[in-house]
Design an enzyme around this catalytic site. Structure first.
Site, PDB file in Angstrom:
ATOM      1  N   HIS A   4       0.820  -1.221   0.000  1.00 43.06           N
ATOM      2  CA  HIS A   4       0.000   0.000   0.000  1.00 43.06           C
ATOM      3  C   HIS A   4       0.849   1.264   0.000  1.00 43.06           C
ATOM      4  O   HIS A   4       0.356   2.339  -0.316  1.00 43.06           O
ATOM      5  CB  HIS A   4      -1.066  -0.018   1.114  1.00 43.06           C
ATOM      6  CG  HIS A   4      -0.607   0.336   2.496  1.00 43.06           C
ATOM      7  ND1 HIS A   4      -0.300  -0.615   3.445  1.00 43.06           N
ATOM      8  CD2 HIS A   4      -0.452   1.528   3.105  1.00 43.06           C
ATOM      9  CE1 HIS A   4       0.037  -0.017   4.580  1.00 43.06           C
ATOM     10  NE2 HIS A   4      -0.046   1.283   4.403  1.00 43.06           N
ATOM     11  N   ASP A  22       1.271  -7.672   2.353  1.00 42.43           N
ATOM     12  CA  ASP A  22       1.395  -6.233   2.074  1.00 42.43           C
ATOM     13  C   ASP A  22       2.855  -5.815   1.871  1.00 42.43           C
ATOM     14  O   ASP A  22       3.441  -5.149   2.713  1.00 42.43           O
ATOM     15  CB  ASP A  22       0.755  -5.456   3.238  1.00 42.43           C
ATOM     16  CG  ASP A  22       0.389  -4.035   2.850  1.00 42.43           C
ATOM     17  OD1 ASP A  22       0.876  -3.557   1.802  1.00 42.43           O
ATOM     18  OD2 ASP A  22      -0.380  -3.395   3.597  1.00 42.43           O
ATOM     19  N   SER A  55       4.042   2.197   8.433  1.00 41.02           N
ATOM     20  CA  SER A  55       3.798   1.219   7.377  1.00 41.02           C
ATOM     21  C   SER A  55       5.085   0.960   6.620  1.00 41.02           C
ATOM     22  O   SER A  55       5.772   1.895   6.233  1.00 41.02           O
ATOM     23  CB  SER A  55       2.745   1.727   6.404  1.00 41.02           C
ATOM     24  OG  SER A  55       1.487   1.476   6.917  1.00 41.02           O
TER      25      SER A  55
END
Ligand code: ARG
Ligand code: GLU
Length: 711
Positions: A84, A220, A646
């Protein structure tokens, strides 16, 4: 002047323990945490993590694309981050013929790697404490405006002096709400290329349905490579650039992690507010967040209804849905967590103790009115915060209105505006317009508009509404008229305007009802809201700075960690599951088995690649299987993280890579305001799953050969 700089002084004198898991620590001060980290199981030293004397783990960590973290995993600049985080760049390279979002992308040699204009990664080279020099000439009684001017002047001087002695980018940031200042020396690399990413049904498996939720099965990750000139220095893209050779790359562990194992995350958390007074936490968790959740929930319901009916609409609204849904779900979790944990009451208790402490000594006079002043300021702020929230979440959420707003630039055009200026605006608006209409579905927006305007009217008193709202008699009729009359629902009309724009068309444009709504919203905000919000926030910033100082004085034996501010931090805890509510226990890891259980070919978020199924059926996991024989996909830990973390590496006791952080469990998203070690968990994708996908799924084993794998 007596300088306030308690952190370092007191930490040496009184090392004490926080809840394991809490705190985002400054790497250059990590020696003060070393003992606790080692007691929790860490086998390396603070120097191994951050050093300016020799290579250390910090040399492998970057701020990726300005909003995420990435880490270097080979001597050839190979970088891992989340899917992402790479999404925008993957999307930019995707087309119908080369749909990398859907199918994934793998460069089978360096020549196939894709340049990503606009993408940069930043390495922290060094950090210095400059508190004393930045605060020179200010003290507790210095009037606020004078204080800021003095600080700005000091910062300018220090930056200028430092720039002379270094080739790095110099900046200074406040920590502890302006009680301390640190200087950062950064190096920015701008030739970063896309190397690989899995298909979305691996990299985004579970999509928005599973977002913020455990158990999770998202692969991810995406892979990039940093390039440099021949001497290893930053350089703009050039095909002759060479892979960047880092001072250190991360080693990768294939051992996985067991419940209770020490783990730490090294990355760039964006923003936390751990030292707010009760009144502010209450306002955020119990007033503002629920309003945003409610409004967004209603918008998402409408999106869902239409998205389910039509696959084209589903794609058109996928990204909008993801954006809105991310905040919606997170804020729901914040409110739930704060109330479940009695966060506001706990803050009140703490403030009671603080007040008693203040009253014990005359020398603490500067803190005497703090809590009262906080209450007053936040109370005054409330109606303006609400006005802002409704303007943004109800007014500008109407796509037609915010799209029309993009055209205000044309309203200033006169006969005297140079044609090239006009052409530039028209060119940009053509791009805006094409991407707007590509993803616009009028029936959704119409229904959203009617719903939001009703909510807006219901919630905001007449004197806190933009003018246009007060003129509405019947919302449905008003919306019908708006959509019938505005040119901005009609691509042909917009194109006609842009293709044949003349200054004499400005008047007609200004009368477009959607543009008028936009002007009314923005005008209201500018004239009635902004000045109040900004002056109240200035007061609040001052109060918070002083309150922070007071809290540190009251508890000299406690180790405080500064709120996140997009600088490099170390956070640590344990690999562990949790009990989100009575009777419910979560194990700390998920496996490929769970992906097969979630599989549903009819639900977009749960489609499973045939190739992945084949590997699963043959149990073809190679050396990436856990010792229990299964393929571990994701795991939770009690490590304090937030947005910006992230892509951050989660590392084991030896400092080897265990996985990539990508989310939190929503029951614990209140950790931005209050950290509770019982329910706050971060979620990472297991590095063994990442390697399994690269190697077995994609056949890109040449990338693994570059890495240092510890079996
Ligand atoms: N919740 C994560 C974060 O805050 C992941 C967001 C991207 N994933 C998604 N399904 N929308 O950024
Ligand atoms: N997904 C978040 C990010 O993009 C991290 C999750 C969190 O907020 O902890 O930074």
């Amino acid at each position: 002047m007596k300088r306030f700089h308690l952190l370092t002084a007191f930490m040496v004198l009184f090392p004490a323990f926080l809840f394991a898991g809490e705190g985002m620590w400054i790497p250059m001060l990590l020696q003060y945490n070393e003992k606790e980290m080692q007691e929790m199981g860490m086998k390396i030293t603070a120097e191994d993590i951050y050093s300016i004397n020799h290579s250390s783990l910090k040399d492998a960590i970057v701020l990726f694309g300005g909003g995420c973290t990435g880490e270097i995993v080979s001597d050839y600049g190979l970088l891992l981050t989340n899917h992402h985080c790479g999404y925008d760049y993957i999307q930019k390279h995707s087309s119908v013929e080369h749909d990398y979002l859907t199918n994934g992308f793998w460069a089978m040699n360096r020549g196939e790697e894709l340049p990503c204009p606009g993408l940069s990664v930043i390495f922290l080279r060094e950090m210095r404490d400059v508190t004393e020099r930045v605060l020179e000439g200010v003290n507790i009684d210095t009037p606020e405006a004078e204080r800021q001017a003095k600080i700005d002047e000091n910062i300018k001087k220090i930056v200028a002096a430092t720039e002379k002695e270094t080739k790095y980018k110099v900046s200074i940031k406040p920590f502890f709400l302006g009680n301390e200042y640190y200087l950062l020396l950064n190096e920015v690399y701008t030739d970063v290329r896309l190397v690989g990413c899995p298909p979305s049904n691996i990299g985004k498996f579970g999509g928005d349905t599973d977002n913020w939720v455990w158990p999770r099965h998202t692969g991810d990750f995406s892979i990039f490579r940093v390039y440099a000139d021949k001497d290893g220095h930053p350089a703009v893209y050039d095909k002759d650039n060479v892979p960047y050779k880092p001072a250190k790359h991360l080693d990768i562990s294939l051992k996985g992690a067991e419940e209770g194992d020490f783990a730490f995350v090294f990355g760039y958390p964006a923003r936390t507010n751990e030292y707010l007074p009760a009144v502010a936490v209450d306002q955020e968790a119990n007033l503002i967040d629920p309003i945003m959740v409610d409004l967004r929930g209603k918008v998402l319901d409408i999106y869902n209804k239409y998205q389910e009916q039509d696959p084209k609409v589903r794609i058109q609204y996928a990204s909008k849905h993801a954006g809105l849904g991310n905040g919606w779900k997170k804020w729901m979790g914040v409110t739930e967590g704060i109330n479940h944990f009695h966060g506001v009451e706990k803050k009140h208790e703490y403030e009671g103790r603080f007040y008693d402490w203040v009253m014990q000594s005359r020398s603490r006079y500067m803190y005497a009115n703090l809590l009262k002043d906080f209450k007053q300021s936040y109370k005054e702020l409330e109606p303006y915060e609400l006005a802002y929230t409704y303007m943004a979440e109800a007014g500008l959420r109407i796509e037609l209105v915010s799209f029309a707003g993009r055209f205000v630039r044309l309203l200033d055009v006169t006969k005297d505006t140079p044609q090239e200026d006009i052409d530039r605006i028209l060119y940009q608006l053509k791009g805006t317009s094409a991407s707007f209409f590509k993803d616009y579905y009028e029936p959704i927006d119409r229904e959203v508009a009617a719903m939001l305007l009703k909510e807006y009217l219901k919630a905001q008193p007449a004197d806190f509404r933009p003018d246009f709202l007060n003129d509405i008699k019947d919302v449905d009729e008003y919306v019908d008229k708006l959509f019938a009359k505005s040119m901005f629902t009609d691509e042909a009309k917009v194109n006609e305007l842009l293709d044949d724009f003349k200054p004499n068309k400005v008047k007609k444009l200004a009368n477009d009802p959607a543009l008028k709504i936009y002007q009314s919203l923005i005008g209201f905000y500018r004239n009635e809201v902004y000045s109040h919000i900004s002056s109240l926030n200035n007061d609040i910033d001052r109060l918070r700075r002083i309150y922070m100082k007071g809290q540190m004085e009251m508890e000299p034996e406690k180790r405080f960690s500064p709120d996140a501010n997009f600088t490099l931090r170390v956070t640590y805890g344990k690999v562990e599951g949790f009990k989100p509510q009575d009777g419910k226990t979560f194990r700390h890891f998920t496996t490929l088995e769970g992906i097969m259980q979630k599989e549903n070919p009819d639900i977009y978020d749960y489609v499973v690649e045939p190739r992945l199924k084949e590997l699963y059926n043959n149990k073809d996991y190679g050396r990436y299987a856990d010792k229990d024989g299964t393929m571990h996909v994701a795991f939770t830990a009690s490590v304090h993280t937030t947005g910006g973390n992230s892509g951050s590496p989660i590392l084991n006791a030896e400092g080897q890579l265990l996985g990539l952080n990508f989310d939190r469990c929503w029951e614990g998203t209140m950790s931005d305001l209050i950290y509770d070690p019982d329910i706050c968990r971060n979620i990472s994708v297991d590095i063994r799953y990442v390697l399994f996908i690269i190697d077995k799924f994609a056949g890109a084993g040449h990338l693994i050969d570059e890495m240092t794998i510890v079996e």
